[in-house]
Design an enzyme around this catalytic site. Structure first.
Site, PDB file in Angstrom:
ATOM      1  N   LEU A  15       0.825  -1.203   0.000  1.00 46.89           N
ATOM      2  CA  LEU A  15       0.000   0.000   0.000  1.00 46.89           C
ATOM      3  C   LEU A  15       0.865   1.262   0.000  1.00 46.89           C
ATOM      4  O   LEU A  15       0.693   2.153  -0.835  1.00 46.89           O
ATOM      5  CB  LEU A  15      -0.908  -0.026   1.237  1.00 46.89           C
ATOM      6  CG  LEU A  15      -1.750   1.217   1.516  1.00 46.89           C
ATOM      7  CD1 LEU A  15      -2.775   1.436   0.414  1.00 46.89           C
ATOM      8  CD2 LEU A  15      -2.434   1.095   2.880  1.00 46.89           C
ATOM      9  N   SER A 108       4.221   3.334  12.744  1.00 45.70           N
ATOM     10  CA  SER A 108       2.769   3.213  12.726  1.00 45.70           C
ATOM     11  C   SER A 108       2.210   3.817  14.000  1.00 45.70           C
ATOM     12  O   SER A 108       2.788   3.651  15.077  1.00 45.70           O
ATOM     13  CB  SER A 108       2.348   1.749  12.634  1.00 45.70           C
ATOM     14  OG  SER A 108       0.967   1.603  12.875  1.00 45.70           O
ATOM     15  N   SER A 109       1.074   4.486  13.898  1.00 46.34           N
ATOM     16  CA  SER A 109       0.492   5.119  15.084  1.00 46.34           C
ATOM     17  C   SER A 109      -0.005   4.100  16.099  1.00 46.34           C
ATOM     18  O   SER A 109      -0.245   4.445  17.255  1.00 46.34           O
ATOM     19  CB  SER A 109      -0.666   6.036  14.669  1.00 46.34           C
ATOM     20  OG  SER A 109      -1.689   5.288  14.021  1.00 46.34           O
ATOM     21  N   CYS A 110      -0.141   2.830  15.703  1.00 46.28           N
ATOM     22  CA  CYS A 110      -0.621   1.817  16.656  1.00 46.28           C
ATOM     23  C   CYS A 110       0.436   1.463  17.689  1.00 46.28           C
ATOM     24  O   CYS A 110       0.170   0.689  18.606  1.00 46.28           O
ATOM     25  CB  CYS A 110      -1.072   0.561  15.919  1.00 46.28           C
ATOM     26  SG  CYS A 110       0.276  -0.403  15.225  1.00 46.28           S
ATOM     27  N   TYR A 137       3.819  -6.572  16.911  1.00 46.65           N
ATOM     28  CA  TYR A 137       4.073  -5.667  15.781  1.00 46.65           C
ATOM     29  C   TYR A 137       4.557  -4.313  16.285  1.00 46.65           C
ATOM     30  O   TYR A 137       5.519  -3.735  15.757  1.00 46.65           O
ATOM     31  CB  TYR A 137       2.797  -5.494  14.962  1.00 46.65           C
ATOM     32  CG  TYR A 137       2.884  -4.439  13.886  1.00 46.65           C
ATOM     33  CD1 TYR A 137       3.502  -4.711  12.664  1.00 46.65           C
ATOM     34  CD2 TYR A 137       2.337  -3.170  14.076  1.00 46.65           C
ATOM     35  CE1 TYR A 137       3.578  -3.752  11.667  1.00 46.65           C
ATOM     36  CE2 TYR A 137       2.413  -2.204  13.094  1.00 46.65           C
ATOM     37  CZ  TYR A 137       3.027  -2.500  11.896  1.00 46.65           C
ATOM     38  OH  TYR A 137       3.109  -1.545  10.909  1.00 46.65           O
ATOM     39  N   LYS A 141       8.137  -2.259  15.569  1.00 42.51           N
ATOM     40  CA  LYS A 141       8.208  -0.923  14.983  1.00 42.51           C
ATOM     41  C   LYS A 141       8.923   0.066  15.898  1.00 42.51           C
ATOM     42  O   LYS A 141       9.682   0.929  15.433  1.00 42.51           O
ATOM     43  CB  LYS A 141       6.795  -0.426  14.652  1.00 42.51           C
ATOM     44  CG  LYS A 141       6.202  -1.054  13.399  1.00 42.51           C
ATOM     45  CD  LYS A 141       6.983  -0.629  12.170  1.00 42.51           C
ATOM     46  CE  LYS A 141       6.398  -1.172  10.891  1.00 42.51           C
ATOM     47  NZ  LYS A 141       7.182  -0.763   9.705  1.00 42.51           N
ATOM     48  N   PRO A 164       2.764   7.282  10.594  1.00 46.28           N
ATOM     49  CA  PRO A 164       1.475   7.529   9.934  1.00 46.28           C
ATOM     50  C   PRO A 164       0.306   6.969  10.723  1.00 46.28           C
ATOM     51  O   PRO A 164       0.442   5.994  11.461  1.00 46.28           O
ATOM     52  CB  PRO A 164       1.625   6.789   8.601  1.00 46.28           C
ATOM     53  CG  PRO A 164       2.635   5.731   8.861  1.00 46.28           C
ATOM     54  CD  PRO A 164       3.547   6.244   9.929  1.00 46.28           C
ATOM     55  N   HIS A 180      -6.947  -4.345   7.452  1.00 41.41           N
ATOM     56  CA  HIS A 180      -7.369  -3.358   8.438  1.00 41.41           C
ATOM     57  C   HIS A 180      -8.851  -3.023   8.243  1.00 41.41           C
ATOM     58  O   HIS A 180      -9.479  -3.445   7.274  1.00 41.41           O
ATOM     59  CB  HIS A 180      -6.511  -2.101   8.319  1.00 41.41           C
ATOM     60  CG  HIS A 180      -5.113  -2.300   8.791  1.00 41.41           C
ATOM     61  ND1 HIS A 180      -4.037  -2.420   7.924  1.00 41.41           N
ATOM     62  CD2 HIS A 180      -4.587  -2.427  10.036  1.00 41.41           C
ATOM     63  CE1 HIS A 180      -2.931  -2.594   8.620  1.00 41.41           C
ATOM     64  NE2 HIS A 180      -3.233  -2.606   9.896  1.00 41.41           N
ATOM     65  N   ARG A 210     -11.334   6.551  15.148  1.00 43.01           N
ATOM     66  CA  ARG A 210     -10.126   6.354  14.362  1.00 43.01           C
ATOM     67  C   ARG A 210      -9.954   7.492  13.358  1.00 43.01           C
ATOM     68  O   ARG A 210     -10.925   8.109  12.906  1.00 43.01           O
ATOM     69  CB  ARG A 210     -10.175   5.017  13.606  1.00 43.01           C
ATOM     70  CG  ARG A 210     -10.132   3.782  14.482  1.00 43.01           C
ATOM     71  CD  ARG A 210      -8.806   3.611  15.169  1.00 43.01           C
ATOM     72  NE  ARG A 210      -8.752   2.386  15.956  1.00 43.01           N
ATOM     73  CZ  ARG A 210      -9.086   2.306  17.235  1.00 43.01           C
ATOM     74  NH1 ARG A 210      -9.520   3.398  17.869  1.00 43.01           N
ATOM     75  NH2 ARG A 210      -9.001   1.163  17.898  1.00 43.01           N
TER      76      ARG A 210
END
Length: 313
Positions: A15, A108-110, A137, A141, A164, A180, A210
């Site tokens: 992506l 990643s914002s997670c 994960y 990161k 992001p 997702h 979100r």
């Protein structure tokens, strides 16, 4: 960057990587290096070292990663931490060894703490416990961001990182079990429409909030940062998002309208919600002169069209 710079986009079929390639090509970059997984296994350190030695990329966008939603993260935690750690370690170390001018690592914002204050400031990283459903994960990161920091400190490299928010757009993964929430909902509503179902089942309560960013906006931000800034200017990492959020219920309703589904939306409250709210503070990236330009309704319409054009594939 000059348009004749040698630029390696790791993960160009994904992506994010595909969007970065599109952006670079639109700006006239002609020496873009891309490799499929069969051509270059980024989890294999010897293959990565050989590739860097032979090609000497001047700029590296490290967008390759193993990604997925709540189901995939819960079912394959070992794969998520092992593959992501291996990819990051190999590419970052090779970029140092073969004197890459700049590297941009995609976080990643997670990976922010589950209960961090909202909106999420860059300073909140490592300030609390992670969301359990994607902890392996997230740890991988975080290690990538810290690895960039460590190499900058020890070797004076110029390795930046970006954080992001939730992404969507062309070339997304629309698999119902491994994707997702936004692409999964597009597929669910599309299949319900074409098969004449009278309802769509959505995981959770619909209450979590979100934020969603079109991947072409992210690519624009990444190329902008790589071209104009360095790690001494932006710091260890910078958030990239819209700064706006909505509930999963509102998202489902918007996707249902876009797809043209006529029926009920049913929420399965026995399934996990994940983090209650996740929206980024984007004041830092805005101060650097960049902001998102693609609205959510417009972006979902474009993504649904792409999905229909490529559904058979």
């Amino acid at each position: 960057m000059d348009t004749d710079s040698i630029v390696f986009v790791a993960g160009h079929r994904g992506l994010v990587g595909s969007a970065i390639v599109r952006k670079l090509k639109s700006l006239g970059y002609s020496r873009i290096l891309t490799k499929t997984r069969n051509e270059l296994d980024l989890t294999d350190s010897k293959q990565v070292e050989r590739f860097f030695e032979e090609n000497r990329p001047q700029y590296v966008f490290l967008s390759a990663a193993k990604v997925g939603g709540i189901y995939a993260n819960s079912k394959y935690p070992a794969d998520f931490i092992r593959e992501n750690l291996a990819i990051q370690t190999n590419v970052i170390h090779a970029s140092y060894r073969f004197q890459t001018k700049k590297l941009l690592f995609l976080g990643s914002s997670c990976i922010y703490p589950k209960m961090a204050p909202q909106p999420l400031l860059e300073d909140y990283l490592l300030s609390g416990k992670l969301e359990s459903t994607n902890e392996p994960y997230a740890i991988a990161k975080i290690a990538g961001i810290k690895m960039c920091e460590a190499y900058n400190a020890q070797y004076d490299t110029n390795f930046m990182a970006v954080m992001p928010t939730n992404l969507y757009g062309p070339h997304d993964n629309f698999d119902l079990q491994h994707s997702h929430v936004l692409p999964a909902l597009i597929r669910k509503f599309h299949q319900a429409k074409v098969s004449g179902q009278n309802h769509v089942l959505v995981w959770g309560t619909g209450m979590p909030r979100r934020e969603f960013l079109h991947v072409d906006d992210l690519a624009d931000a990444c190329v902008y940062l790589m071209d104009k800034f360095d790690v001494k200017t932006i710091g260890p990492f910078v958030n990239i998002g819209t700064g706006d959020d909505l509930t999963i219920r509102e998202l489902a309703e918007l996707i249902g309208q876009t797809v043209g589904f006529v029926g009920d939306i049913v929420f399965d409250e026995t399934k996990p919600d994940g983090t209650p709210r996740k929206v980024l503070d984007v004041s830092k990236i805005n101060r650097l002169g960049w902001q998102a330009s693609i609205g959510l309704k417009e972006g979902i319409e474009e993504t649904y069209q792409w999905f229909q054009d490529h559904y058979d594939q």
